[in-house]
Design an enzyme around this catalytic site. Structure first.
Site, mmCIF file in Angstrom:
data_model
loop_
_atom_site.group_PDB
_atom_site.id
_atom_site.type_symbol
_atom_site.label_atom_id
_atom_site.label_comp_id
_atom_site.label_asym_id
_atom_site.label_seq_id
_atom_site.Cartn_x
_atom_site.Cartn_y
_atom_site.Cartn_z
ATOM 1 N N GLY A 96 104.331 16.661 -22.029
ATOM 2 C CA GLY A 96 104.771 18.047 -21.934
ATOM 3 C C GLY A 96 106.279 18.175 -21.854
ATOM 4 N N ARG A 97 106.936 17.047 -21.598
ATOM 5 C CA ARG A 97 108.398 17.100 -21.537
ATOM 6 C C ARG A 97 109.010 15.765 -21.951
ATOM 7 N NH1 ARG A 97 110.107 16.235 -15.356
ATOM 8 N NH2 ARG A 97 108.249 15.156 -14.677
ATOM 9 N N LYS A 117 112.838 11.761 -21.963
ATOM 10 C CA LYS A 117 112.044 12.494 -20.969
ATOM 11 C C LYS A 117 112.904 13.637 -20.433
ATOM 12 C CE LYS A 117 109.345 11.751 -16.749
ATOM 13 N NZ LYS A 117 108.886 10.743 -15.785
ATOM 14 N N GLY A 130 109.340 21.896 -19.919
ATOM 15 C CA GLY A 130 109.648 20.717 -20.723
ATOM 16 C C GLY A 130 110.925 20.010 -20.305
ATOM 17 N N ARG A 180 113.934 6.376 -21.783
ATOM 18 C CA ARG A 180 113.089 5.384 -21.135
ATOM 19 C C ARG A 180 112.625 4.370 -22.168
ATOM 20 N NH1 ARG A 180 108.212 7.731 -17.536
ATOM 21 N NH2 ARG A 180 107.181 8.255 -19.467
ATOM 22 N N ASP A 290 96.588 9.103 -15.937
ATOM 23 C CA ASP A 290 97.616 9.288 -16.975
ATOM 24 C C ASP A 290 98.925 8.631 -16.572
ATOM 25 O OD1 ASP A 290 97.247 11.564 -15.095
ATOM 26 O OD2 ASP A 290 99.185 12.193 -15.883
ATOM 27 N N ASN A 291 99.002 8.112 -15.360
ATOM 28 C CA ASN A 291 100.213 7.413 -14.936
ATOM 29 C C ASN A 291 99.968 5.914 -14.794
ATOM 30 O OD1 ASN A 291 101.660 9.802 -14.896
ATOM 31 N ND2 ASN A 291 101.322 10.174 -12.722
ATOM 32 N N ASP A 300 106.168 6.242 -14.823
ATOM 33 C CA ASP A 300 106.211 7.610 -14.281
ATOM 34 C C ASP A 300 106.565 7.650 -12.800
ATOM 35 O OD1 ASP A 300 105.826 8.707 -16.714
ATOM 36 O OD2 ASP A 300 103.875 9.599 -16.310
HETATM 37 P P1 AMP Z 1 103.721 13.787 -14.270
HETATM 38 O O1 AMP Z 1 103.346 14.386 -12.961
HETATM 39 O O2 AMP Z 1 105.205 13.736 -14.517
HETATM 40 O O3 AMP Z 1 103.062 12.483 -14.521
HETATM 41 O O4 AMP Z 1 103.185 14.810 -15.361
HETATM 42 C C1 AMP Z 1 101.863 15.244 -15.469
HETATM 43 C C2 AMP Z 1 101.716 16.112 -16.691
HETATM 44 O O5 AMP Z 1 102.497 17.311 -16.570
HETATM 45 C C3 AMP Z 1 102.187 15.469 -17.986
HETATM 46 O O6 AMP Z 1 101.353 15.921 -19.006
HETATM 47 C C4 AMP Z 1 103.599 16.001 -18.145
HETATM 48 O O7 AMP Z 1 104.013 15.991 -19.491
HETATM 49 C C5 AMP Z 1 103.441 17.414 -17.620
HETATM 50 N N1 AMP Z 1 104.705 17.946 -17.085
HETATM 51 C C6 AMP Z 1 105.337 17.576 -15.946
HETATM 52 N N2 AMP Z 1 106.458 18.294 -15.774
HETATM 53 C C7 AMP Z 1 106.568 19.141 -16.810
HETATM 54 C C8 AMP Z 1 107.525 20.137 -17.205
HETATM 55 N N3 AMP Z 1 108.607 20.411 -16.479
HETATM 56 N N4 AMP Z 1 107.274 20.808 -18.360
HETATM 57 C C9 AMP Z 1 106.190 20.543 -19.093
HETATM 58 N N5 AMP Z 1 105.267 19.632 -18.782
HETATM 59 C C10 AMP Z 1 105.436 18.923 -17.657
HETATM 60 MG MG MG Z 2 102.864 11.239 -15.875
#
Ligand code: AMP
Ligand code: MG
Length: 530
Positions: A96-97, A117, A130, A180, A290-291, A300
């Site tokens: 998502g970002r 990222k 994002g 990254r 997913d991590n 992550d």
């Molecule tokens: P994370 O907690 O960083 O492992 O992210 C979990 C999910 O949320 C993943 O699909 C990321 O791409 C999405 N995500 C986290 N932060 C953002 C953000 N600021 N904008 C869009 N998607 C996000």
């Molecule tokens: Mg993640």
């Protein structure tokens, strides 16, 4: 697709994910960045990747690493994945970002992903912007590089660049992008996405979880792949599994039962990885599926932290209210995640489902004994034992219990064993309010050491090579990030980075960085790294 092409020197991309896994990503471009500035650049890693470090440590490099320009040969894409987050299944997460720019072959011949990222919205952003704020970007940089220096498999940080764009969180913060580097960004959740998609094809039970509302590119397209051999029909994870075998476990290609062997190989790398985390007191904080990579690298870095006072119940993440991802739970969570991976691979493991479940279960059950072997081997080394004796597990446990009941700092207690082994027990004893609590243990330890071949001085050296003096102490990390974010002062970040990337060296001039936060400091809590 148009984007300004970078004036930085060309990067020799070879993008197999984009070529071979069509249907598993969406193309996307980074958001424009008004005034890119390179605030951290990892020259040693750039060299290792075979990139022109001198030329990238420049304004052209800043534009590239802030996502303002796309390097020639890149195929920027957002990867699709699903995942269990805090135990609940989300069928569609995805980058998502983040954007995968592509892959390069490093100077050791290893294929590595380059990913931005914080580079703007993608089709997977849902409600998110994002973007990434500077603090979490520097945090991932610092902790990832510290983990690497500790010898722990991890994604790496190549660069951090500010974008000149604001990011709205609780307050307005400077925006930044982390570049990254990873063996790959394929996650357990990537397999879950594949499997869920296969269920959809068959009108399976996941259809009502929202996956049917996916954008068209993500709907199953068997024709996007080479025609599957007859035996593989109905096994949607096969192309991904084949790709992962070729990329991360090429030794499995020739064998029978390659998919079961893949599951076992991922299990083995994760068992080794989690044991290494436990040895240094690392708490990931968000071990969602997913991590978790299939390559065995840590990935992550969000609300992660290193434990100071030893307590298996330690949790830092503010969103982890039930302590699911507490320090002491990490091995079991890893096994739970592997069970989710195994589920996605059942049709590959055996065409008879009950037989597949049986074999997969057996493979996943192999995690705990393997983890325990790695843990025990590492803990022996941390106590200076190079041989094995049956009383060792008790001796290790007694040391940990002594630390826990006296609320003693975990890294320092192990570090001071080196001096204790060389006949100077005072630094270790001084960690205990009542030194007699450790004296009894020391007598047992010394009896055990009498069976060891090494001389005390050699043992002290060996202990210093496995028990770090410098980990990223939470209060130091916060101070470094605050200076960078609030005052654009990168001095403390650079100083801390230099110290924690030499974790085993004495560095007497930086002795205070080996110390935990003062006892009267408020309890440490980290927030999800968004
Ligand atoms: P994370 O907690 O960083 O492992 O992210 C979990 C999910 O949320 C993943 O699909 C990321 O791409 C999405 N995500 C986290 N932060 C953002 C953000 N600021 N904008 C869009 N998607 C996000
Ligand atoms: Mg993640």
């Amino acid at each position: 697709m148009t984007a300004p092409l970078s004036s930085a020197p060309p990067i020799p991309f070879d993008n197999t994910f984009a070529r071979e896994l069509e249907g598993f990503f969406v193309e996307a471009l980074p958001a424009p960045a008004r005034s890119p500035r390179l605030v951290a650049f990892n020259r040693a890693l750039a060299d290792e990747l075979g990139l022109d470090a001198g030329a990238l440590d420049s304004e052209a490099g800043a534009r590239l690493f802030a996502g303002a320009e796309v390097p020639a040969g890149a195929t920027p894409l957002a990867q699709a994945y699903a995942g269990h987050q805090f135990g609940g299944f989300s069928p569609q997460l995805g980058d998502g970002r983040a954007l995968l720019l592509g892959e390069v072959i490093d100077t050791h011949g290893r294929r590595r992903d380059l990913q931005l990222k914080g580079s703007g919205r993608t089709r997977f952003s849902r409600g998110g912007d994002g973007l990434a704020a500077l603090g979490p970007v520097l945090r991932e940089y610092l902790i990832g590089e510290a983990m690497h220096a500790l010898g722990i498999p991890t994604t790496r940080a190549l660069a951090a660049a500010t974008t000149g764009e604001p990011v709205q969180r609780d307050k307005t913060l400077p925006g930044a992008v982390l570049t990254r580097v990873a063996a790959s960004h394929i996650r357990v959740g990537t397999f879950q996405f594949f499997a869920a998609r296969g269920e959809l094809d068959k009108g399976g039970k996941l259809a009502d979880h929202g996956i049917a509302r996916q954008p068209p590119q993500l709907v199953a397209r068997e024709d996007a792949y080479p025609a599957p051999p007859e035996a593989r029909r109905g096994r949607p994870a096969a192309p991904l599994a084949d790709y992962v075998i070729a990329r991360h476990y090429p030794e499995l290609v020739a064998g029978d039962d390659a998919y079961l062997a893949l599951l076992e190989a991922v299990r083995d790398r994760q068992a080794a990885l989690i044991a290494r985390w436990m040895h240094v007191g690392f708490i990931h904080g968000v071990m969602n599926t997913d991590n978790m990579t299939v390559s065995g690298e840590t990935i992550d870095y969000g609300p992660c932290a290193f434990m100071d006072r030893y307590d298996p119940a330690t949790v830092f993440g503010s969103i982890d209210v039930h302590g699911r991802y507490a320090y002491g739970n990490q091995p079991l969570i890893a096994a739970w995640n592997l069970a989710r991976l195994a589920e996605t691979m059942l049709p590959l493991i055996d065409s008879d489902e009950s037989r597949a479940v049986e074999r997969a279960t057996e493979a996943v059950q192999g995690f705990v004994p393997r983890y325990e072997q790695h843990w025990l081997a590492g803990m022996r080394a941390k106590l200076g034992l190079s041989t094995e004796r049956p009383e060792d597990p008790d001796l290790i446990q007694a040391f940990l219990s002594a630390l826990q009941s006296a609320n003693v700092d975990f890294p320092l207690a192990f570090r001071h064993l080196a001096d204790a082994a060389a006949g100077r027990p005072e630094p270790l004893r001084a960690l205990f309010a009542d030194a007699s609590a450790i004296d009894a243990w020391r007598r047992r330890w010394e009896e055990r050491l009498a069976h060891e071949p090494l001389a005390p001085a050699q043992r002290a050296d060996a202990l210093r090579r496995v028990n770090p003096a410098f980990i990223p102490r939470n209060h130091r990390v916060e101070a470094a990030l605050e200076a960078a974010v609030e005052r654009s002062d990168y001095g403390p970040f650079e100083e801390l980075l230099a110290i924690v990337t030499r974790p085993f060296d004495e560095q007497p001039e930086h002795a205070s960085f080996a110390q935990p936060a003062p006892l009267d400091a408020p309890p440490y809590e980290t927030f999800c790294g968004t």
